[in-house]
Write a protein that holds these residues in place. Structure first.
Motif, PDB file in Angstrom:
ATOM      1  N   GLY A 181       2.067  -5.698  -0.698  1.00  0.00           N
ATOM      2  CA  GLY A 181       1.710  -4.876  -1.848  1.00  0.00           C
ATOM      3  C   GLY A 181       1.755  -5.581  -3.184  1.00  0.00           C
ATOM      4  O   GLY A 181       1.772  -4.933  -4.236  1.00  0.00           O
ATOM      5  N   LYS A 205      -1.062  -0.797  -1.076  1.00  0.00           N
ATOM      6  CA  LYS A 205      -0.809   0.006  -2.277  1.00  0.00           C
ATOM      7  C   LYS A 205      -0.677   1.488  -1.952  1.00  0.00           C
ATOM      8  O   LYS A 205      -0.094   2.252  -2.737  1.00  0.00           O
ATOM      9  CB  LYS A 205      -1.937  -0.205  -3.294  1.00  0.00           C
ATOM     10  N   LYS A 206      -1.213   1.905  -0.815  1.00  0.00           N
ATOM     11  CA  LYS A 206      -1.128   3.321  -0.427  1.00  0.00           C
ATOM     12  C   LYS A 206       0.274   3.696   0.053  1.00  0.00           C
ATOM     13  O   LYS A 206       0.589   4.863   0.193  1.00  0.00           O
ATOM     14  CB  LYS A 206      -2.148   3.600   0.675  1.00  0.00           C
ATOM     15  N   GLN A 207       1.095   2.668   0.321  1.00  0.00           N
ATOM     16  CA  GLN A 207       2.461   2.926   0.762  1.00  0.00           C
ATOM     17  C   GLN A 207       3.383   3.063  -0.443  1.00  0.00           C
ATOM     18  O   GLN A 207       3.064   2.630  -1.555  1.00  0.00           O
ATOM     19  CB  GLN A 207       2.946   1.766   1.650  1.00  0.00           C
ATOM     20  N   SER A 208       4.541   3.642  -0.206  1.00  0.00           N
ATOM     21  CA  SER A 208       5.534   3.757  -1.267  1.00  0.00           C
ATOM     22  C   SER A 208       6.433   2.534  -1.227  1.00  0.00           C
ATOM     23  O   SER A 208       7.345   2.408  -0.395  1.00  0.00           O
ATOM     24  CB  SER A 208       6.382   5.030  -1.044  1.00  0.00           C
ATOM     25  N   TYR A 221      -4.308  -5.828   0.336  1.00  0.00           N
ATOM     26  CA  TYR A 221      -3.574  -5.348  -0.843  1.00  0.00           C
ATOM     27  C   TYR A 221      -3.842  -3.869  -1.102  1.00  0.00           C
ATOM     28  O   TYR A 221      -2.915  -3.087  -1.349  1.00  0.00           O
ATOM     29  CB  TYR A 221      -3.973  -6.188  -2.049  1.00  0.00           C
ATOM     30  N   LEU A 222      -5.085  -3.468  -0.995  1.00  0.00           N
ATOM     31  CA  LEU A 222      -5.442  -2.068  -1.239  1.00  0.00           C
ATOM     32  C   LEU A 222      -4.793  -1.147  -0.217  1.00  0.00           C
ATOM     33  O   LEU A 222      -4.367  -0.033  -0.546  1.00  0.00           O
ATOM     34  CB  LEU A 222      -6.965  -1.917  -1.212  1.00  0.00           C
ATOM     35  N   ALA A 223      -4.715  -1.612   1.036  1.00  0.00           N
ATOM     36  CA  ALA A 223      -4.065  -0.808   2.076  1.00  0.00           C
ATOM     37  C   ALA A 223      -2.570  -0.691   1.808  1.00  0.00           C
ATOM     38  O   ALA A 223      -1.973   0.382   1.985  1.00  0.00           O
ATOM     39  CB  ALA A 223      -4.311  -1.439   3.448  1.00  0.00           C
TER      40      ALA A 223
END
Length: 263
Positions: free
Chosen positions: A202, A255-258, A251-253
């Motif tokens: 991330g 970023k969806k995580q906390s 990176y985009l995937a």
């Protein structure tokens, strides 16, 4: 000189042993098992903690641990425990060792201006371990020394005049023709793998370019790339820019995580 042939054959035969593939598909010669490399890494890290001053800055230590922990959390092997130490030194550097050890110098924090830039360096160093570059390096060094020793015996047995001159030339050829280019391959591979690691964790991979631009400003003039184990700053930056399209989806995937912010 006919005695030279079987000795060189033995050297070539030895160099063909223990061939593996790196994570990017590059051929590697690995002569040591994982346990041996972990033992080497532990011994080196223990020695460094005794000889180097460890930072007592709790905030900076927590920050470095945060970045390193996010990187190691995306590694394939989650059974490996990692120890992270912040060394109090003006060196602009970091390292990772087999066995799960990461060292960062406080001087790096003056150049790596944020979590993404620090993750670029930590990801790169951890990638060296992931790709077994330490094993590769000591294996290649051992084989090079063995080859030179065999050639020394063969030249002596063959009664070659100016043997010392031949040996000096062989040593220089091994250094420039084998060890140094090999080191640059490792560095470029670690850049690529490290970029993937930081993106999966991330961290913004685009900031890797900014980091190495900062490194170029801090490092001053470099010698010729031919005689360096690291790619030139311009080569490294160009390569990182070319890899952005590949790692951006990771990176985009992520970023969806906390994910925790490292400050």
């Amino acid at each position: 000189m006919n005695k030279l042939v079987p000795l060189l054959f033995i050297s070539l035969l030895m160099s063909a042993c223990a061939t593996h593939k790196s994570p990017t598909g590059r051929s590697q010669m690995l002569l040591f098992d994982k346990n041996k490399m972990s033992q080497m890494g532990e011994q080196s890290f223990v020695a460094m903690k005794k000889s180097e001053k460890i930072s007592q800055d709790k905030q900076k230590t927590a920050y470095v641990n945060c970045v390193a922990n996010r990187i190691t959390a995306v590694l394939p092997d989650q059974t490996q425990q990692w120890e992270v130490v912040l060394f109090d030194s003006k060196q602009v550097n970091a390292f990772a060792l087999p066995g799960g050890y990461i060292g960062v110098y406080t001087g790096l924090l003056e150049v790596a201006a944020d979590q993404d830039q620090l993750a670029t360096v930590v990801g790169h160093e951890v990638a060296h371990v992931l790709a077994r570059h330490g094993n590769e390096q000591v294996s290649r060094s051992q084989m090079t020394n063995t080859g030179i020793q065999l050639a020394d015996v063969a030249l002596g047995a063959g009664g070659v005049a100016n043997k010392d001159l031949y040996m000096a030339g062989l040593g220089l050829g091994a250094q420039v023709g084998i060890l140094l280019p090999f080191g640059r391959d490792q560095e470029s591979e670690a850049d690529e793998l490290g970029l993937e690691l930081m993106a999966k964790a991330g961290f913004n991979p685009a900031m890797s370019v900014t980091l190495w631009q900062n490194m170029a400003k801090a490092g001053g003039e470099q010698g010729p790339e031919l005689f360096s184990t690291h790619p030139s700053h311009s080569t490294r930056i160009a390569d990182l820019q070319a890899l952005q399209d590949k790692v951006s989806p990771l990176y985009l995937a992520a970023k969806k995580q906390s994910l925790p912010q490292c400050k």
